[in-house]
Design an enzyme around this catalytic site. Structure first.
Site, short mmCIF file in Angstrom:
data_model
loop_
_atom_site.label_atom_id
_atom_site.label_comp_id
_atom_site.label_asym_id
_atom_site.label_seq_id
_atom_site.Cartn_x
_atom_site.Cartn_y
_atom_site.Cartn_z
N GLU A 186 110.01 56.45 43.98
CA GLU A 186 111.19 56.84 44.90
C GLU A 186 112.60 56.75 43.60
O GLU A 186 112.15 54.98 42.89
CB GLU A 186 112.23 56.84 45.54
CG GLU A 186 113.23 56.52 46.05
CD GLU A 186 114.06 56.38 47.00
OE1 GLU A 186 113.47 56.59 48.02
OE2 GLU A 186 115.47 56.01 47.55
N GLU A 191 123.18 56.49 44.12
CA GLU A 191 123.91 55.80 45.45
C GLU A 191 125.01 54.98 45.97
O GLU A 191 125.01 54.49 44.83
CB GLU A 191 122.46 55.04 46.11
CG GLU A 191 121.41 55.46 46.62
CD GLU A 191 120.56 55.27 47.73
OE1 GLU A 191 119.59 55.95 48.66
OE2 GLU A 191 120.18 54.31 46.07
#
Length: 306
Positions: A186, A191
């Site tokens: 990933e 974020e």
């Protein structure tokens, strides 16, 4: 710690690098890859219409279909508190997406009693391991968009221009997952936690090494638009904010494969913590554009699917 769960697997982000400081950007940072690279645009979403394009975007995890079950509507292994809706899901009429003036807004709201009852009914039809998951503690609706089954690419420059509201439990993200399925790898381009303004997390999760997360401090506020990007090559992942390189992580062998795009606004969970009384609702993540470039002289070209 940060956990992502895909297909029942979990991996902790066990290596958080020292804080990086980003220099002040230009007032209008230039979109696109660093100068001097032979690259061609392969994906461009400007959100110029009146709604999300059905031929590009899906609104549930891990499915090429439009709907998916409630199990495709949250990363419940993270103990997130939202369910990802679209207007058609469960016939509840919850619409988390607003497309207006060339921007997409993903809006998160507390669930009404009527919608919560519909979710409880859908959850009751799931296997016992799903019924007993954190899905039962969902308290918010929100939205997710993904190009699974419509666009994927290995290597290149992946960019989003976005902003979001603050508050504990607000968790916007822009990330990549393998087109063939499975997890990890990933690649997390962006974020953030709403109660940590000016902090961005940029990561690689891999089977080949401990997950690496770079914690980056940037100038300006997250409620202003910024460019967040990664330059992905077979050797390195170089991360950028407003055209300034913020972090570099070696590309692992399992990350050398085509991936698709995800942008979402999660609420709560084990990593950011759940909203508190000071978290303003509705919460919003606004996206001005999502763009991807491919290398003109390297392997890993884009794939668009019908």
């Amino acid at each position: 710690m940060h956990i992502h769960v895909i297909g029942g697997l979990a991996l902790f982000a066990s290596s958080v690098a020292a804080l990086a400081i980003v220099g002040a950007p230009d007032s209008s940072p230039r979109s696109g890859p660093p100068p001097g690279l032979a690259m061609q645009m392969s994906f461009n979403e400007e959100f110029d219409g009146r709604a999300l394009r059905d031929d590009v975007w899906r609104t549930a995890y891990k499915t090429c279909g439009k709907t998916g079950t409630i199990a495709n509507r949250s990363l419940y292994g993270n103990r997130e508190r939202q369910i990802y809706f679209d207007r058609d899901f469960l016939g509840a009429g919850v619409q988390p997406f607003e497309v207006r003036d060339g921007k997409l807004a993903i809006v998160a709201r507390p669930l009404s009693p009527v919608v919560k009852a519909k979710l409880d009914g859908a959850l009751a039809k799931q296997p016992s391991n799903i019924r007993g998951s954190a899905l039962a503690q969902a308290r918010y609706s929100s939205g997710l968009i993904t190009t699974k089954c419509s666009f994927e690419q290995a290597y290149g420059y992946f960019e989003i221009r976005a902003r979001w509201t603050g508050g504990k439990g607000i968790w916007p993200a822009f990330w990549l997952l393998p087109a063939k399925g499975g997890w990890p790898p990933e690649i997390d381009i962006l974020e953030a936690h709403g109660d940590k303004p000016g902090i961005v997390f940029q990561s690689l999760h891999s089977k080949r090494q401990k997950s690496i997360t770079r914690k980056v401090t940037m100038p300006g506020a997250p409620d202003r638009f910024h460019l967040y990007a990664v330059l992905w090559t077979p050797e390195t992942l170089d991360y950028y904010i407003d055209g300034v390189r913020t972090a570099s992580i070696p590309t692992t062998a399992d990350a050398n494969q085509p991936m698709y795009l995800i942008a979402n606004l999660a609420i709560g969970g084990s990593w950011p913590g759940d909203p508190d009384a000071r978290t303003m609702m509705p919460a919003r993540m606004e996206i001005d554009h999502i763009r991807v470039w491919r290398f003109a002289d390297r392997p890993g070209g884009a794939v668009r699917r019908p």
